[in-house]
Design a protein around this motif. Structure first.
Motif, PDB file in Angstrom:
ATOM      1  N   PHE A   1       3.381  32.604  67.705  1.00 34.08           N
ATOM      2  CA  PHE A   1       2.945  32.446  69.087  1.00 34.08           C
ATOM      3  C   PHE A   1       2.890  33.837  69.700  1.00 34.08           C
ATOM      4  CE2 PHE A   1       5.025  28.711  67.548  1.00 34.08           C
ATOM      5  CZ  PHE A   1       4.167  27.697  67.920  1.00 34.08           C
ATOM      6  N   GLY A   2       1.669  34.350  69.897  1.00 35.35           N
ATOM      7  CA  GLY A   2       1.520  35.738  70.296  1.00 35.35           C
ATOM      8  C   GLY A   2       1.980  36.609  69.150  1.00 35.35           C
TER       9      GLY A   2
ATOM     10  N   LEU B   1      -6.145  31.264  67.310  1.00 34.77           N
ATOM     11  CA  LEU B   1      -6.667  30.263  68.223  1.00 34.77           C
ATOM     12  C   LEU B   1      -6.192  30.525  69.642  1.00 34.77           C
ATOM     13  CD1 LEU B   1      -6.019  27.049  66.098  1.00 34.77           C
ATOM     14  CD2 LEU B   1      -8.113  28.411  66.232  1.00 34.77           C
ATOM     15  N   PRO B   2      -7.127  30.588  70.583  1.00 36.94           N
ATOM     16  CA  PRO B   2      -6.731  30.774  71.984  1.00 36.94           C
ATOM     17  C   PRO B   2      -6.219  29.469  72.584  1.00 36.94           C
ATOM     18  CG  PRO B   2      -9.107  30.612  71.799  1.00 36.94           C
ATOM     19  CD  PRO B   2      -8.573  30.579  70.401  1.00 36.94           C
TER      20      PRO B   2
ATOM     21  N   TYR C   1      -2.165  22.474  73.428  1.00 34.43           N
ATOM     22  CA  TYR C   1      -3.190  22.102  72.455  1.00 34.43           C
ATOM     23  C   TYR C   1      -4.073  23.301  72.161  1.00 34.43           C
ATOM     24  CZ  TYR C   1      -6.519  21.526  76.335  1.00 34.43           C
ATOM     25  OH  TYR C   1      -7.320  21.732  77.433  1.00 34.43           O
ATOM     26  N   TYR C   2      -4.546  23.325  70.910  1.00 38.49           N
ATOM     27  CA  TYR C   2      -5.326  24.448  70.412  1.00 38.49           C
ATOM     28  C   TYR C   2      -6.612  23.890  69.801  1.00 38.49           C
ATOM     29  CZ  TYR C   2      -0.369  25.542  70.360  1.00 38.49           C
ATOM     30  OH  TYR C   2       0.952  25.635  70.688  1.00 38.49           O
ATOM     31  N   GLU C   3      -7.743  24.379  70.258  1.00 37.20           N
ATOM     32  CA  GLU C   3      -9.030  23.875  69.786  1.00 37.20           C
ATOM     33  C   GLU C   3      -9.477  24.625  68.540  1.00 37.20           C
ATOM     34  OE1 GLU C   3     -11.955  23.827  72.914  1.00 37.20           O
ATOM     35  OE2 GLU C   3     -10.504  23.028  74.339  1.00 37.20           O
TER      36      GLU C   3
ATOM     37  N   VAL D   1      -2.512  33.200  72.693  1.00 30.47           N
ATOM     38  CA  VAL D   1      -3.089  33.085  71.350  1.00 30.47           C
ATOM     39  C   VAL D   1      -1.986  32.676  70.368  1.00 30.47           C
ATOM     40  CG1 VAL D   1      -4.162  34.375  69.463  1.00 30.47           C
ATOM     41  CG2 VAL D   1      -4.860  34.803  71.799  1.00 30.47           C
ATOM     42  N   ILE D   2      -2.344  31.825  69.419  1.00 29.82           N
ATOM     43  CA  ILE D   2      -1.462  31.546  68.289  1.00 29.82           C
ATOM     44  C   ILE D   2      -2.166  31.988  67.018  1.00 29.82           C
ATOM     45  CG2 ILE D   2      -0.301  29.623  69.437  1.00 29.82           C
ATOM     46  CD1 ILE D   2      -1.855  27.766  67.459  1.00 29.82           C
ATOM     47  N   HIS D   3      -1.385  32.332  66.011  1.00 27.56           N
ATOM     48  CA  HIS D   3      -1.909  32.748  64.710  1.00 27.56           C
ATOM     49  C   HIS D   3      -1.435  31.734  63.679  1.00 27.56           C
ATOM     50  CE1 HIS D   3      -2.855  36.666  66.487  1.00 27.56           C
ATOM     51  NE2 HIS D   3      -1.683  36.552  67.080  1.00 27.56           N
TER      52      HIS D   3
END
Length: 170
Positions: free
Chosen positions: A45-46, A75-76, A91-93, A165-167
């Motif tokens: 996360f970040g 993912l933003p 939630y992440y699209e 952003v998540i990776h």
């Protein structure tokens, strides 16, 4: 040679499945006992440490694992504090190029750390216990710890982007 590589990869997945099952699944009570964890993908996360997302044995989780193995995702999080239930979930699209099979089921109680997939091509993370009704496909779970909650809640908004952003990687 190609057959040996595929056999080696298959053996690796089997060993991963054996190593990821068992007592870890008991930490999350929502659908965990029905779906054994077969593998993991990793999420930060970040710029946080990576956290293992233990995946269930279903087509949706397998597709996400496969896609994450091919492409690392960044993912933003476009909405993180302006929608219903934002205090307990994010939630992440996924980009529309990823066609992920779903098998939704009625969900009403989500344990902290639960991850689902929606037919809107979204990964849903419940980072706190929640009572949210919907039709979602169970994907997996995170081991719920103070470090995990801190990483999710304190994921910074990227300067100039206006979102978090998540990776995700395999």
């Amino acid at each position: 040679m190609k057959r040996k590589v595929l056999t080696f990869i298959g053996l690796g997945l089997v060993l991963t499945a054996v190593g990821c099952g068992g007592s870890k699944a008991e930490t999350n009570t929502t659908a965990v006992t029905e779906n054994a964890s077969v593998s993991e993908i990793y999420v930060s996360f970040g710029d946080s440490e990576k956290f293992a997302l233990h995946l269930y044995e279903n087509e949706t989780a397998e597709a996400l694992h496969s896609f994450a193995a091919m492409d690392e995702w960044q993912l933003p999080i476009y909405h993180y504090d302006d929608y219903e239930n934002w205090e307990v979930m994010q939630y992440y699209e996924l980009p529309s190029k990823y066609e992920v099979p779903t098998n939704p089921e009625e969900v009403t109680n989500e344990a902290a750390g639960s991850v689902y997939f929606s037919e809107d091509n979204e990964i849903l993370l419940f980072y706190k216990n929640a009572e949210v009704e919907g039709e979602f496909t169970p994907v997996g779970y995170f081991d719920y710890t103070d470090e995990f909650l801190d990483a999710v809640e304190n994921n910074p908004v990227l300067e100039g982007w206006g979102n978090k952003v998540i990776h995700i990687s395999a």
